[in-house]
Design a protein around this motif. Structure first.
Motif, mmCIF file in Angstrom:
data_model
loop_
_atom_site.group_PDB
_atom_site.id
_atom_site.type_symbol
_atom_site.label_atom_id
_atom_site.label_comp_id
_atom_site.label_asym_id
_atom_site.label_seq_id
_atom_site.Cartn_x
_atom_site.Cartn_y
_atom_site.Cartn_z
ATOM 1 N N HIS A 177 1.694 -2.366 3.025
ATOM 2 C CA HIS A 177 0.404 -1.832 2.587
ATOM 3 C C HIS A 177 -0.482 -3.006 2.229
ATOM 4 O O HIS A 177 -0.050 -3.934 1.585
ATOM 5 C CB HIS A 177 0.621 -0.929 1.375
ATOM 6 N N SER A 178 -1.726 -2.963 2.667
ATOM 7 C CA SER A 178 -2.596 -4.110 2.369
ATOM 8 C C SER A 178 -3.331 -3.976 1.086
ATOM 9 O O SER A 178 -3.340 -3.019 0.431
ATOM 10 C CB SER A 178 -3.596 -4.297 3.492
ATOM 11 N N HIS A 203 5.085 0.195 -1.398
ATOM 12 C CA HIS A 203 4.466 -0.401 -0.216
ATOM 13 C C HIS A 203 4.235 -1.899 -0.422
ATOM 14 O O HIS A 203 4.487 -2.696 0.479
ATOM 15 C CB HIS A 203 3.126 0.280 0.101
ATOM 16 N N LYS A 204 3.768 -2.263 -1.603
ATOM 17 C CA LYS A 204 3.530 -3.685 -1.894
ATOM 18 C C LYS A 204 4.828 -4.471 -1.828
ATOM 19 O O LYS A 204 4.860 -5.581 -1.307
ATOM 20 C CB LYS A 204 2.874 -3.850 -3.266
ATOM 21 N N GLU A 205 5.899 -3.889 -2.386
ATOM 22 C CA GLU A 205 7.201 -4.575 -2.354
ATOM 23 C C GLU A 205 7.680 -4.823 -0.930
ATOM 24 O O GLU A 205 8.270 -5.860 -0.636
ATOM 25 C CB GLU A 205 8.245 -3.735 -3.091
ATOM 26 N N GLU A 208 2.444 3.240 -4.022
ATOM 27 C CA GLU A 208 1.691 2.001 -3.788
ATOM 28 C C GLU A 208 2.525 0.774 -4.118
ATOM 29 O O GLU A 208 2.509 -0.211 -3.374
ATOM 30 C CB GLU A 208 0.405 2.019 -4.613
ATOM 31 N N GLU A 209 3.254 0.821 -5.231
ATOM 32 C CA GLU A 209 4.100 -0.311 -5.602
ATOM 33 C C GLU A 209 5.219 -0.529 -4.580
ATOM 34 O O GLU A 209 5.542 -1.673 -4.244
ATOM 35 C CB GLU A 209 4.681 -0.110 -6.999
#
Length: 67
Positions: free
Chosen positions: A66-67, A60-62, A57-58
């Motif tokens: 990912h929303s 993807h955020k970077e 998840e991290e």
């Protein structure tokens, strides 16, 4: 544990301990999939999976993927 790097380090430490147990012959299918309370593998799968998903998840955020 806040950073992705800390989580990855924790996962690597967990893998190292798992491999040590495996080399000692202490890992069986039963001890991995249905560990007894308080055993060396008690909670291992769940904790490792949780950390892995947090790292994904991290990442993807970077990357903004990912929303």
């Amino acid at each position: 544990m806040s950073s992705k790097q800390d989580k990855i380090k924790k996962m690597l430490d967990m893998q190292k301990k798992f491999m040590e147990l495996e080399q000692k012959g202490e890992v069986t299918a039963e001890s991995y999939w249905a560990p007894t309370d308080g055993s060396a593998l008690d909670g291992y799968k769940d904790e490792y999976s949780k950390l892995a998903m947090e790292v994904v998840e991290e990442a993807h955020k970077e990357k903004g993927s990912h929303s």
